[in-house]
Design a protein around this motif. Structure first.
Motif, PDB file in Angstrom:
ATOM      1  N   MET B   1     -17.874  -2.578   1.478  1.00 38.06           N
ATOM      2  CA  MET B   1     -16.896  -3.081   2.448  1.00 38.06           C
ATOM      3  C   MET B   1     -15.844  -2.019   2.725  1.00 38.06           C
ATOM      4  N   SER B   2     -15.323  -1.989   3.935  1.00 35.26           N
ATOM      5  CA  SER B   2     -14.444  -0.872   4.268  1.00 35.26           C
ATOM      6  C   SER B   2     -12.971  -1.219   4.053  1.00 35.26           C
ATOM      7  N   GLU B   3     -12.212  -0.181   3.932  1.00 39.13           N
ATOM      8  CA  GLU B   3     -10.794  -0.319   3.621  1.00 39.13           C
ATOM      9  C   GLU B   3     -10.009  -0.821   4.835  1.00 39.13           C
ATOM     10  N   LEU B   4      -9.100  -1.768   4.603  1.00 37.89           N
ATOM     11  CA  LEU B   4      -8.241  -2.248   5.689  1.00 37.89           C
ATOM     12  C   LEU B   4      -6.819  -1.703   5.516  1.00 37.89           C
ATOM     13  N   LEU B   5      -6.247  -1.948   4.339  1.00 40.30           N
ATOM     14  CA  LEU B   5      -4.879  -1.500   4.081  1.00 40.30           C
ATOM     15  C   LEU B   5      -4.827  -0.637   2.830  1.00 40.30           C
ATOM     16  N   ARG B   6      -4.090   0.436   2.917  1.00 41.75           N
ATOM     17  CA  ARG B   6      -3.835   1.226   1.697  1.00 41.75           C
ATOM     18  C   ARG B   6      -2.362   1.623   1.648  1.00 41.75           C
ATOM     19  N   VAL B   7      -1.714   1.182   0.600  1.00 39.36           N
ATOM     20  CA  VAL B   7      -0.320   1.567   0.371  1.00 39.36           C
ATOM     21  C   VAL B   7      -0.365   2.614  -0.723  1.00 39.36           C
ATOM     22  N   GLU B   8       0.153   3.791  -0.403  1.00 38.61           N
ATOM     23  CA  GLU B   8      -0.047   4.919  -1.306  1.00 38.61           C
ATOM     24  C   GLU B   8       1.290   5.456  -1.807  1.00 38.61           C
ATOM     25  N   ASN B   9       1.564   5.195  -3.084  1.00 35.18           N
ATOM     26  CA  ASN B   9       2.740   5.763  -3.758  1.00 35.18           C
ATOM     27  C   ASN B   9       4.026   5.551  -2.949  1.00 35.18           C
ATOM     28  N   VAL B  10       4.236   4.343  -2.448  1.00 31.50           N
ATOM     29  CA  VAL B  10       5.384   4.118  -1.570  1.00 31.50           C
ATOM     30  C   VAL B  10       6.685   3.902  -2.353  1.00 31.50           C
ATOM     31  N   HIS B  11       7.671   4.688  -1.973  1.00 31.89           N
ATOM     32  CA  HIS B  11       9.041   4.508  -2.458  1.00 31.89           C
ATOM     33  C   HIS B  11       9.867   4.058  -1.266  1.00 31.89           C
ATOM     34  N   ALA B  12      10.653   3.024  -1.450  1.00 29.33           N
ATOM     35  CA  ALA B  12      11.448   2.554  -0.310  1.00 29.33           C
ATOM     36  C   ALA B  12      12.815   2.104  -0.775  1.00 29.33           C
ATOM     37  N   LEU B  13      13.792   2.284   0.093  1.00 30.35           N
ATOM     38  CA  LEU B  13      15.120   1.824  -0.243  1.00 30.35           C
ATOM     39  C   LEU B  13      15.787   1.118   0.922  1.00 30.35           C
ATOM     40  N   ALA B  14      16.759   0.281   0.576  1.00 24.90           N
ATOM     41  CA  ALA B  14      17.591  -0.378   1.578  1.00 24.90           C
ATOM     42  C   ALA B  14      19.021  -0.224   1.104  1.00 24.90           C
ATOM     43  N   ASP B  15      19.899   0.148   2.003  1.00 26.95           N
ATOM     44  CA  ASP B  15      21.303   0.351   1.631  1.00 26.95           C
ATOM     45  C   ASP B  15      21.432   1.255   0.410  1.00 26.95           C
ATOM     46  N   ASP B  16      20.620   2.312   0.368  1.00 20.16           N
ATOM     47  CA  ASP B  16      20.642   3.254  -0.755  1.00 20.16           C
ATOM     48  C   ASP B  16      20.215   2.644  -2.091  1.00 20.16           C
ATOM     49  N   LYS B  17      19.687   1.420  -2.037  1.00 19.66           N
ATOM     50  CA  LYS B  17      19.206   0.819  -3.281  1.00 19.66           C
ATOM     51  C   LYS B  17      17.696   1.007  -3.330  1.00 19.66           C
ATOM     52  N   GLN B  18      17.227   1.638  -4.414  1.00 24.10           N
ATOM     53  CA  GLN B  18      15.798   1.864  -4.557  1.00 24.10           C
ATOM     54  C   GLN B  18      15.120   0.533  -4.863  1.00 24.10           C
ATOM     55  N   ILE B  19      14.154   0.117  -4.035  1.00 21.59           N
ATOM     56  CA  ILE B  19      13.497  -1.166  -4.286  1.00 21.59           C
ATOM     57  C   ILE B  19      12.022  -0.994  -4.651  1.00 21.59           C
ATOM     58  N   LEU B  20      11.309  -0.168  -3.890  1.00 24.90           N
ATOM     59  CA  LEU B  20       9.918   0.111  -4.263  1.00 24.90           C
ATOM     60  C   LEU B  20       9.847   1.495  -4.906  1.00 24.90           C
ATOM     61  N   ASN B  21       9.130   1.566  -6.030  1.00 24.41           N
ATOM     62  CA  ASN B  21       9.102   2.807  -6.814  1.00 24.41           C
ATOM     63  C   ASN B  21       7.672   3.287  -7.037  1.00 24.41           C
ATOM     64  N   GLY B  22       7.058   3.824  -6.029  1.00 24.93           N
ATOM     65  CA  GLY B  22       5.705   4.341  -6.207  1.00 24.93           C
ATOM     66  C   GLY B  22       4.684   3.227  -6.254  1.00 24.93           C
ATOM     67  N   LEU B  23       4.651   2.444  -5.221  1.00 26.23           N
ATOM     68  CA  LEU B  23       3.753   1.299  -5.196  1.00 26.23           C
ATOM     69  C   LEU B  23       2.401   1.647  -4.578  1.00 26.23           C
ATOM     70  N   ASN B  24       1.335   1.232  -5.248  1.00 25.72           N
ATOM     71  CA  ASN B  24      -0.014   1.454  -4.741  1.00 25.72           C
ATOM     72  C   ASN B  24      -0.746   0.127  -4.572  1.00 25.72           C
ATOM     73  N   LEU B  25      -1.477   0.010  -3.472  1.00 23.39           N
ATOM     74  CA  LEU B  25      -2.216  -1.233  -3.224  1.00 23.39           C
ATOM     75  C   LEU B  25      -3.305  -0.941  -2.216  1.00 23.39           C
ATOM     76  N   GLU B  26      -4.493  -1.485  -2.462  1.00 22.12           N
ATOM     77  CA  GLU B  26      -5.573  -1.292  -1.506  1.00 22.12           C
ATOM     78  C   GLU B  26      -6.254  -2.620  -1.230  1.00 22.12           C
ATOM     79  N   ILE B  27      -6.437  -2.929   0.028  1.00 23.30           N
ATOM     80  CA  ILE B  27      -7.106  -4.183   0.407  1.00 23.30           C
ATOM     81  C   ILE B  27      -8.263  -3.860   1.337  1.00 23.30           C
TER      82      ILE B  27
END
Ligand SMILES: Nc1ncnc2c1ncn2[C@@H]1O[C@H](COP(=O)(O)OP(=O)(O)OP(=O)(O)O)[C@@H](O)[C@H]1O
Ligand SMILES: [Mg+2]
Lengths: 354, 248
Positions: B1-27
């Motif tokens: 089955m083929s890949e639909l979504l891939r989240v690769e090492n995502v770091h994200a922040l809001a208002d300078d607050k680190q919320i996601l710290n290297g998130l990986n996910l594949e669907i």
């Protein structure tokens, strides 16, 4: 009258020091043949007593504008609805082309327990600079109901002034629905005198500012009758380098016990260069009254923007959707199909933005 | 089955607050994934980042959809590619009726003019399935809807838009017992071999009719454990303490 600056119009009922510069506004005059308005009047069949009531009605733009429009009146219209009658007046559609100049004066007399609906539209048919000064006076006698719907879609080089004076007697109701969407200068003044017991006045106005349009609005609800009710709403969107002034006054005169006045303004701002000034005033010369002012002014809330974009609408589509939504209460009242489709295509054309 | 979504090492922040710290996910296409995790772990933030909420800044990592890097795309472009988010707290939009809104969205997605009567019929049928009173079609979008009604309105939007990836953020919270059943039936009906689900929930009931492929535990902005559907049962009995404990 000052020939250099034009007509002095849209005065705040009281001068305030902190609104210096916008206590009033100026609207240009134009060259037009002078007429004797009294001659028009005679044909109206209104009679002396009624003519006097109309003469004494104050308007939102003020005496200078009234004098100019009457003295240069090109289109006098007298509407009289007899006691108990119900009427929908054939739409008054003014189209502007070849630099047309129109000063229309419309007097509406709704006699006891009558009902009348009047529709006025002002639309440009070409790009030439036109001039429009309108004066509409309404007298609603006991128990009468008057609905006035106005749409204005003049082009960017045209001048438009729309002056209203309204007198509402016992248990009568006047409803004003306005779509003020075009012109280089879009000036509206409206004074409603709620003189009768339980008289009611409702105004729902939408305006649209873009490019360099100057919009100047002056609304006054003056309560002298007991248990009178007024509700004035103005909603608009500002783009480009537009400049908008809104003055909204609820004037409670001594003796208007149990009167209630509401005014609200909703302004969506889409440009850093747009100028928005609002002066809400509630004047209380009577203690036993309730006056409310509400304002929501600003940009589209970013959560709402994201929510709508997540459904596949682009930023511009969201803006258009939100502006149209705020206009909905007025747009839905424009039932004349020709004008409604012109309003829709006008908005569609103008809102391809930034 | 083929890949639909891939989240690769995502770091994200809001208002300078680190919320996601290297998130990986594949669907993969056709899969159903569940995300669980304590309050404030970053679950809604992950959905927001996948959907393209500009309030969250991705400082590192990438999001791919059908192999294409969509990290820089705006939310509307992602929606048109087939990503949908059922919001934990849906917005109210006065002046726009539910029906008009759905019609604009559908027309916008397909680029085709819409047959009003056919659409109305389709909408009525979908609302019936969701046990929604048809009068809601002419009410302003979510305005004055109860918490549960808002969630149904989200699912209705999903059914109308038919996305390839539907992310459901606590769609079951605020729903009564019957409503959960109705909504989960709607989700079941939506699901086919080609589309995928990413479900955030604190409650297993909404999952009852679904075949779950993977369950992830999100904590501190990262996926700290991935397993099969048996993990749901484990969380429900033992809470997160065990799993989180191993992480710390
Ligand atoms: N826009 C924002 N600005 C600042 N902080 C934020 C913002 N959005 C989320 N946060 C913070 O990030 C953390 C994660 O929030 P998020 O909403 O993703 O949690 P969650 O896992 O969905 O929690 P819940 O189960 O309660 O819904 C929280 O501490 C939250 O306060
Ligand atoms: Mg959340």
């Amino acid at each position: 009258m000052n020939k250099n600056t034009g007509l002095s119009v849209n005065h705040l009922p009281v001068l305030t020091w902190n609104h210096i510069g916008i206590n009033e506004a100026q609207f240009p005059e134009t060259e037009l043949a002078e007429v004797e308005f009294d001659a028009c009047y005679e044909k109206s069949g209104f009679g002396k007593e009624i003519a006097e009531i109309f003469d004494n009605i104050e308007t939102g733009m003020g005496a200078e504008a009234v004098a100019f429009t009457m003295n240069h009146c090109t289109n006098p219209i007298f509407i009289r609805v007899k006691e108990g009658e119900k009427k929908v007046i054939e739409p008054l559609k003014y189209t502007f082309a070849d630099g047309a100049k129109v000063c229309d004066v419309t007097y509406i007399l709704a006699e006891k327990n009558s009902e009348v609906s009047v529709f006025q539209s002002y639309i440009s048919e070409d790009d030439t600079a036109s001039y429009h000064a309108g004066l509409t006076k309404i007298v609603a006698l006991e128990g009468a109901k008057v609905t006035l719907i106005q749409t204005q879609l003049l082009n960017d080089s045209s001048l438009h002034s729309n002056d209203l004076g309204i007198k509402i007697e016992d248990s009568a109701k006047v409803e004003l629905v306005q779509a003020e969407l075009g012109a280089k200068m879009d000036y509206v003044g409206c004074m409603a005198l709620l003189s009768g017991y339980c008289a009611e006045f409702v105004a729902d106005t939408i305006y649209y500012g873009d490019e360099k349009r100057k919009t100047d609005l002056n609304f006054i609800a003056r309560h002298t009758g007991k248990k009178t009710v007024s509700n004035m709403k103005a909603k608009g969107a500002l783009f480009g380098e537009t400049d908008k002034v809104y003055r909204g006054t609820i004037d409670f005169i001594n003796g208007c016990k149990k009167a209630k006045g509401d005014e609200s303004e909703e302004t969506l701002i889409f440009s850093d260069k747009a100028r928005n000034r609002t002066i809400p005033l509630i004047l209380c010369d009577e203690e036993d009254v309730v006056g409310n002012h509400a304002a929501t002014i600003g940009r589209i809330n970013e959560n709402r923007m994201f929510y709508l974009m997540s459904r596949g609408l682009s930023e511009n589509e969201v803006k258009e959707l939100v502006v149209r939504a705020s206009y909905e209460s007025v747009l839905s009242r424009i039932t004349d199909e020709e004008i409604r489709s012109k309003v829709d295509s006008y908005l569609e054309r103008r809102m391809i933005i930034e | 089955m083929s890949e639909l979504l891939r989240v690769e090492n995502v770091h994200a922040l809001a208002d300078d607050k680190q919320i996601l710290n290297g998130l990986n996910l594949e669907i993969k296409k056709g899969e159903t994934h569940v995300i669980m995790g304590p309050n404030g772990a970053g679950k809604s933030t992950l959905d927001s980042v996948i959907m393209g909420n500009p309030q969250y800044k991705v400082t590192e990592g990438k999001v791919f959809f059908e192999g294409e890097d969509i990290t820089a795309l705006k939310a509307d472009a992602r929606a048109r590619k087939g990503i949908f988010l059922s919001f934990q707290t849906p917005e109210e939009v006065p002046g726009v009726t539910l029906e008009d809104f759905l019609r604009v969205c559908r027309r916008n997605m397909t680029g085709q003019p819409l047959k009003v009567f056919a659409f109305r019929k389709e909408l009525k049928a979908l609302m019936d399935d969701l046990d929604m009173d048809p009068s809601y079609a002419s009410r302003y979008l979510n305005v004055g809807f109860s918490g549960g009604e808002k969630k149904k309105s989200e699912i209705l939007q999903m059914l109308v838009l038919q996305p390839k990836l539907a992310m459901l953020d606590e769609t079951d919270s605020g729903l009564d017992v019957d409503a959960v059943r109705v909504v989960s039936k709607g989700i079941k009906k939506f699901k086919n071999e080609d589309n995928s689900l990413l479900i955030i929930t604190h409650n297993a009931r909404i999952l009852e009719n679904l075949d779950i492929d993977k369950v992830h535990i999100l904590y501190n902005g990262r996926i700290i454990k991935t397993a099969g559907p048996e993990l749901i049962e484990e969380v429900n009995t033992n809470g997160f303490a065990n799993i989180i404990g191993k992480e710390d």
